[in-house]
Design an enzyme around this catalytic site. Structure first.
Site, PDB file in Angstrom:
ATOM      1  CG  ASP A   1     -15.937  59.055  50.109  1.00  0.00           C
ATOM      2  OD1 ASP A   1     -16.723  59.935  49.697  1.00  0.00           O
ATOM      3  OD2 ASP A   1     -14.916  58.710  49.479  1.00  0.00           O
TER       4      ASP A   1
ATOM      5  CD1 TRP B   1     -13.800  56.327  44.591  1.00  0.00           C
ATOM      6  CD2 TRP B   1     -11.889  57.431  44.975  1.00  0.00           C
ATOM      7  NE1 TRP B   1     -13.484  57.039  43.459  1.00  0.00           N
ATOM      8  CE2 TRP B   1     -12.323  57.724  43.670  1.00  0.00           C
ATOM      9  CE3 TRP B   1     -10.705  58.017  45.439  1.00  0.00           C
ATOM     10  CZ2 TRP B   1     -11.607  58.571  42.819  1.00  0.00           C
ATOM     11  CZ3 TRP B   1      -9.994  58.862  44.599  1.00  0.00           C
ATOM     12  CH2 TRP B   1     -10.448  59.129  43.303  1.00  0.00           C
TER      13      TRP B   1
ATOM     14  CE  LYS C   1     -16.258  62.414  41.853  1.00  0.00           C
ATOM     15  NZ  LYS C   1     -15.763  61.474  42.834  1.00  0.00           N
TER      16      LYS C   1
HETATM   17  C1  LIG Z   1     -14.310  61.161  43.297  1.00  0.00           C
HETATM   18  C2  LIG Z   1     -14.271  60.481  44.591  1.00  0.00           C
HETATM   19  C3  LIG Z   1     -13.246  60.705  45.515  1.00  0.00           C
HETATM   20  C4  LIG Z   1     -12.077  61.616  45.227  1.00  0.00           C
HETATM   21  O1  LIG Z   1     -12.464  62.906  45.301  1.00  0.00           O
HETATM   22  P1  LIG Z   1     -11.414  64.124  45.168  1.00  0.00           P
HETATM   23  O2  LIG Z   1     -12.287  65.274  45.501  1.00  0.00           O
HETATM   24  O3  LIG Z   1     -10.917  64.096  43.771  1.00  0.00           O
HETATM   25  O4  LIG Z   1     -10.342  63.887  46.152  1.00  0.00           O
HETATM   26  C5  LIG Z   1     -13.299  60.050  46.725  1.00  0.00           C
HETATM   27  N1  LIG Z   1     -14.309  59.225  47.018  1.00  0.00           N
HETATM   28  C6  LIG Z   1     -15.311  58.978  46.151  1.00  0.00           C
HETATM   29  C7  LIG Z   1     -16.411  58.052  46.531  1.00  0.00           C
HETATM   30  C8  LIG Z   1     -15.322  59.594  44.917  1.00  0.00           C
HETATM   31  O5  LIG Z   1     -16.317  59.359  44.052  1.00  0.00           O
END
Ligand SMILES: *Cc1c(COP(=O)(O)O)cnc(C)c1O
Length: 360
Positions: A172, A102, A196
């Site tokens: 993030d 990511w 998540k």
């Molecule tokens: C799942 C995830 C993403 C991607 O998320 P989307 O909403 O599918 O774009 C980005 N960063 C992390 C840390 C993730 O767990």
């Protein structure tokens, strides 16, 4: 059929209490005679929902008044572009720490817009640790430093936030959102997709310090401009109304359980059950260095692809689903987000013990 224990990395389990409440309110949301899915985003009822959701976020995460809370669409991945477009407009440089897929994706997106630099990386050991950095490692001119706080695929987390001095830090937090207290004031922005730990896929929550707004490049698409979204209170266009409503229910659930410190205690207890077993097992091993282990995503292997596959198959037959690891790590991964009950982890470990006895 009985509900399964779903160890998916995302979309993932939601608290059963939340699903029940949503079902109860499905046809008639609090006397409005309609479902939240059907009502105008400009209605008084929905205005109440979005305002209450923001209020709960501020309370539960202890978000100061000089931060905006935005409810956007496009997932975390869209922010990979929005972040450089909005902020990489001073020196045009930004520092990224590469702790997994990511972070890497965010870095390559930023490279399209400016001079993104990978300051540190743990790619050398399949991202099984968090690289250490010092304040001096970062470029003083950088418009921001970017990290991925919890690395969903590899199961690592920053237990200590990097010291970037005066350089704005952006994180993030998709896969550790609301899992424990977080000092928002250490960041210029934190953000995450909901699927998540917060709500169904479809809403992305961005928490941004006000002084960061208004620096976007002219070419920034209107929908990706954080200032425009902030000025419109996330209602520039139709927001993901239903997801915001479920977010509200999840926040109420967290509040009623005692907030983020209670959540942390619960999550530590769950993770300890699994890590303690992995540390004592002769068959199963964790893949992450102990000091950087995530409370949310726990990858583990047996060392044999054949045994891994057998385990994944038998686990699913016994009601433990989505436990296969990411293809870049192999083996298994148990994602044990807020909504995973303690019994789910206890039962999984009991099953792992039994599997180990039967197969060694
Ligand atoms: C799942 C995830 C993403 C991607 O998320 P989307 O909403 O599918 O774009 C980005 N960063 C992390 C840390 C993730 O767990």
């Amino acid at each position: 059929m009985a509900r399964v224990y779903n160890f998916s990395a995302g979309p993932s389990m939601l608290p059963e209490e939340v699903l029940k409440k949503a079902a109860e309110e499905m046809l008639d949301y609090q006397g409005s005679g309609q479902s939240v899915m059907e009502m105008s985003h400009r209605s008084k009822v929905f205005d109440g929902i979005i305002k209450e959701t923001e209020k709960l976020f501020r309370e539960i995460m202890n978000i100061p008044d000089n931060y905006k809370v935005l409810f956007l669409q496009g997932g975390a991945s869209t922010q990979f572009a929005a972040i450089p477009l909005n902020f990489m407009n001073g020196s045009g440089k930004a520092d990224y720490i590469i702790t997994g897929q990511w972070a890497k994706k965010a870095f390559s997106e930023a490279s399209k817009y400016g001079e993104a630099r990978a300051v540190a990386s743990s790619a050398d050991k399949t991202f099984s640790y968090i690289p250490k950095t010092k304040r001096e490692d970062f470029d003083k001119d950088a418009d921001y430093v970017y990290i991925c706080m919890n690395n969903t695929i590899y199961g690592t987390v920053y237990h200590t936030i990097p010291d970037t001095g005066d350089i704005p830090l952006i994180a993030d937090i998709s896969s550790c959102f609301l899992s424990e207290p977080l000092d928002v004031t250490k960041f210029a922005m934190v953000y995450g997709g909901a699927q998540k730990n917060v709500a169904p896929a479809g809403v992305t929550i961005c928490i941004i310090r006000e002084d960061m707004l208004g620096k976007a490049r002219d070419i920034t698409p209107t929908m990706l401009n954080y200032k425009i979204q902030a000025d419109g209170d996330s209602l520039y266009n139709t927001p993901p109304c239903w997801n915001i409503y479920i977010t509200k229910l999840v926040l109420e659930w967290i509040r009623d359980l005692g907030g983020l410190s209670a959540m942390k205690e619960r999550n530590e207890k769950k993770a300890k059950i699994l890590y303690d077993f992995l540390d004592s097992s002769k068959m199963f091993h964790g893949t992450v260095v102990p000091e950087d282990r995530s409370l949310m995503n726990v990858p583990f292997v047996t060392g044999s692809d054949e045994l891994d596959a057998k385990f994944v198959k038998e686990a699913a037959e016994n009601g433990f689903v989505n436990i296969k690891g990411h293809r870049t790590v192999g083996g298994m991964r148990a994602s044990i987000y807020n909504a995973m009950p303690i019994e789910g982890v206890e039962k999984l470990v009991a099953f792992m013990k039994k599997f180990e006895e039967e197969n060694s």
